[in-house]
Design an enzyme around this catalytic site. Structure first.
Site, PDB file in Angstrom:
ATOM      1  N   TYR A 212      37.302  37.098  38.326  1.00 28.08           N
ATOM      2  CA  TYR A 212      38.352  36.793  39.304  1.00 28.08           C
ATOM      3  C   TYR A 212      39.694  37.075  38.646  1.00 28.08           C
ATOM      4  O   TYR A 212      39.937  36.653  37.511  1.00 28.08           O
ATOM      5  CB  TYR A 212      38.274  35.331  39.724  1.00 28.08           C
ATOM      6  CG  TYR A 212      39.402  34.891  40.654  1.00 28.08           C
ATOM      7  CD1 TYR A 212      40.376  33.995  40.210  1.00 28.08           C
ATOM      8  CD2 TYR A 212      39.498  35.369  41.953  1.00 28.08           C
ATOM      9  CE1 TYR A 212      41.409  33.585  41.051  1.00 28.08           C
ATOM     10  CE2 TYR A 212      40.522  34.957  42.803  1.00 28.08           C
ATOM     11  CZ  TYR A 212      41.477  34.070  42.341  1.00 28.08           C
ATOM     12  OH  TYR A 212      42.505  33.671  43.168  1.00 28.08           O
TER      13      TYR A 212
ATOM     14  N   ASP B 195      41.963  40.943  31.303  1.00 28.86           N
ATOM     15  CA  ASP B 195      42.607  39.829  32.003  1.00 28.86           C
ATOM     16  C   ASP B 195      42.333  38.562  31.187  1.00 28.86           C
ATOM     17  O   ASP B 195      41.254  37.975  31.279  1.00 28.86           O
ATOM     18  CB  ASP B 195      42.057  39.709  33.427  1.00 28.86           C
ATOM     19  CG  ASP B 195      42.653  38.514  34.149  1.00 28.86           C
ATOM     20  OD1 ASP B 195      42.325  38.308  35.331  1.00 28.86           O
ATOM     21  OD2 ASP B 195      43.442  37.763  33.526  1.00 28.86           O
TER      22      ASP B 195
ATOM     23  N   LYS C 126      48.761  30.743  32.757  1.00 24.24           N
ATOM     24  CA  LYS C 126      48.285  29.414  32.389  1.00 24.24           C
ATOM     25  C   LYS C 126      48.954  28.847  31.130  1.00 24.24           C
ATOM     26  O   LYS C 126      50.110  28.376  31.198  1.00 24.24           O
ATOM     27  CB  LYS C 126      46.757  29.427  32.266  1.00 24.24           C
ATOM     28  CG  LYS C 126      46.058  29.761  33.623  1.00 24.24           C
ATOM     29  CD  LYS C 126      44.563  29.752  33.528  1.00 24.24           C
ATOM     30  CE  LYS C 126      43.909  30.320  34.773  1.00 24.24           C
ATOM     31  NZ  LYS C 126      43.795  29.336  35.862  1.00 24.24           N
TER      32      LYS C 126
HETATM   33  P1  KE4 Z   1      46.880  32.558  39.528  1.00 24.09           P
HETATM   34  O1  KE4 Z   1      47.422  33.561  40.517  1.00 24.09           O
HETATM   35  O2  KE4 Z   1      45.993  31.504  40.197  1.00 24.09           O
HETATM   36  O3  KE4 Z   1      47.979  31.953  38.642  1.00 24.09           O
HETATM   37  O4  KE4 Z   1      45.953  33.351  38.483  1.00 24.09           O
HETATM   38  C1  KE4 Z   1      44.912  34.118  38.983  1.00 24.09           C
HETATM   39  C2  KE4 Z   1      43.893  34.327  37.879  1.00 24.09           C
HETATM   40  C3  KE4 Z   1      43.860  35.554  37.229  1.00 24.09           C
HETATM   41  N1  KE4 Z   1      42.974  35.802  36.235  1.00 24.09           N
HETATM   42  C4  KE4 Z   1      42.103  34.843  35.829  1.00 24.09           C
HETATM   43  C5  KE4 Z   1      41.148  35.150  34.735  1.00 24.09           C
HETATM   44  C6  KE4 Z   1      42.106  33.564  36.451  1.00 24.09           C
HETATM   45  O5  KE4 Z   1      41.225  32.620  36.034  1.00 24.09           O
HETATM   46  C7  KE4 Z   1      43.016  33.295  37.491  1.00 24.09           C
HETATM   47  C8  KE4 Z   1      43.057  31.965  38.218  1.00 24.09           C
HETATM   48  N2  KE4 Z   1      42.072  31.000  37.837  1.00 24.09           N
HETATM   49  C9  KE4 Z   1      41.699  30.034  38.849  1.00 24.09           C
HETATM   50  C10 KE4 Z   1      40.634  29.131  38.223  1.00 24.09           C
HETATM   51  N3  KE4 Z   1      39.348  29.676  38.328  1.00 24.09           N
HETATM   52  C11 KE4 Z   1      42.872  29.269  39.361  1.00 24.09           C
HETATM   53  C12 KE4 Z   1      42.523  28.034  40.171  1.00 24.09           C
HETATM   54  C13 KE4 Z   1      42.815  28.236  41.627  1.00 24.09           C
HETATM   55  O6  KE4 Z   1      42.544  29.336  42.170  1.00 24.09           O
HETATM   56  O7  KE4 Z   1      43.298  27.252  42.244  1.00 24.09           O
END
Ligand code: KE4
Length: 426
Positions: free
Chosen positions: A144, A239, A267
């Site tokens: 993801y 990523d 993060k």
């Molecule tokens: P954000 O757009 O949510 O800041 O980041 C996206 C993203 C990109 N790449 C990786 C590897 C990620 O894990 C994420 C976002 N992680 C999720 C948790 N599995 C965020 C939690 C959520 O979607 O509320």
């Protein structure tokens, strides 16, 4: 456990917020029941609107490696706020955060700060396409990278058939520029690049996926992708939004010694405030505006509050022995959980590195998305509810990672394992 105030807030939330949340996973759809509303956090613990306290292993989905409300972060953000929240004009703090990131992540010579992981990956893909002049991207099934259109794509019928949208609203035309392959399968990567290599701008993956649970790369897999992408003139994008500063200070690329062309981060580098970033060699990054033709922009990119939180977090985290505290906590937790599951006769398959880990309710091994989705999600949901009712908040989905912080001391781990012994028997 009293949940009156959370229940009332949940009713109000559902009137005005879609599904009562601002991000779907928070709705507890995968585990049943209604989410609690958090009121505060301190160190390894959070307290909900009704005063119930939980040990927290989600830590805002990874950012809070120092734990909740660490004094260094609170002081830094408060100080920055008193000087002005945002300017849209260059500030010293964003230069310093860029320097710290470039100094810690092996592949990064220049970096662009943005406001989320989604923005980082979406922008890195545009840069890869602009730099190579190619349109196709390859992603890994189960990874993801945020919710940009071209990434909400599932595999076509065959490896080299074009992707199809996983979400309404994504035009088939966008999805058709995305190919998908299984994790830990170099033959699949080779097949795609040999068939479409001249049109492939990049392969993007989480080097250690944390969004289908946590899965580790087979020996040689990441180096194999590095060699194949070099051979076909495609960029390799790691990523590390989740794995960065979590599996090692320098991320998976430092741990495995494999250097991608571009890296995305998020993060931890924001310490709980909105920060994303992408970076790589100047030779690639300088294709970005205003130096080069690939456009990307952001009103609040590099803003003083987020950069203050990120700098304070990384400053504490990089002090001798600090990161290792959070690693030791995860090691002790994982060993304890494994012993509890074994004693209870519950088949689990544990994975993890550094401060992020996962316990699959699965005989194992779990090497890819197909393996992961064969896990017993009902059994996981029962374990989740059992832990929550005993004051431990783990991620509300089998397909998420668990995280520790420097605040997860031996007493916290001991209390967690006591809860797990009971929950595993539920
Ligand atoms: P954000 O757009 O949510 O800041 O980041 C996206 C993203 C990109 N790449 C990786 C590897 C990620 O894990 C994420 C976002 N992680 C999720 C948790 N599995 C965020 C939690 C959520 O979607 O509320």
């Amino acid at each position: 456990m009293n949940s009156e105030k959370s229940a009332a807030l949940w009713t109000e939330a559902n009137r005005v917020l879609v599904g009562g949340v601002n991000s779907p996973v928070r709705a507890f759809s995968a585990v049943g029941g209604d989410p609690f509303f958090v009121a505060s956090g301190s160190g390894a613990r959070i307290t909900d609107a009704d005063g119930n306290e939980y040990i927290d292993y989600v830590l805002s989905w990874g950012p809070l490696i120092l734990g909740h409300a660490h004094p260094a972060v609170t002081e830094a953000v408060t100080k920055a706020l008193k000087l002005g929240a945002s300017f849209g004009i260059p500030t010293e703090a964003e230069v310093r955060l860029g320097e710290v990131i470039a100094g810690l992540v092996p592949s990064i010579e220049k970096v662009r700060l943005v406001n989320s992981g989604t923005e980082a990956t979406m922008s890195a893909l545009r840069l890869a396409r602009g730099y190579t002049g190619r349109d196709l991207i390859v992603k890994v099934e189960g990874c993801y990278h945020g919710h940009a259109d071209g990434l909400l794509v599932k595999a076509g019928s065959g490896l080299t058939t074009l992707g199809t949208p996983t979400s309404p609203g994504v035009p088939a035309a966008y999805a058709s520029c995305t190919l998908t392959m299984p994790y830990n399968d170099l033959d699949a990567a080779r097949e795609i690049l040999e068939a479409k290599g001249d049109d492939v701008a990049c392969i993007i993956l989480e080097p250690i996926p944390g969004n289908m649970g946590v899965i580790l790369p087979d020996d040689g897999y990441l180096q194999g992708l590095r060699d194949l992408t070099k051979k076909h003139g495609a960029l390799l994008i790691f990523d590390e939004v989740m794995s960065g500063f979590r599996v090692a200070i320098g991320g998976a690329q430092e741990h495995y010694g494999v250097t991608p062309d571009l890296t995305t981060l998020g993060k931890v580098i924001g310490g709980g405030l909105p920060v994303g970033a992408y970076g790589g060699p100047a030779e690639i990054m300088d294709h970005l505006s205003p130096v080069g033709p690939v456009y990307q922009a952001g009103t609040l990119s590099g803003n003083p509050l987020a950069t203050a939180a990120g700098l304070a977090t990384l400053d504490v985290l990089t002090q001798p022995g600090v990161f290792d505290q959070a690693v030791q906590a995860m090691t002790d937790l994982s060993e304890g959980l494994g012993a509890i599951a074994k004693k209870a006769g519950v088949p689990v398959y544990q994975t993890g590195l550094g401060t992020m880990a996962c316990m699959f309710f699965n005989e194992g091994p779990v090497r890819n998305y197909e393996d992961a989705t064969a896990s017993d999600t009902e059994r996981f949901a029962r374990y989740f509810r059992g832990m929550l009712s005993r004051g431990v908040y783990v991620a509300p989905s089998q397909y998420e990672a668990g995280f520790t912080s420097i605040a997860h001391d031996s007493d916290v781990i001991e209390k967690t394992l006591e809860a797990a012994s009971a929950a595993m028997a539920d």
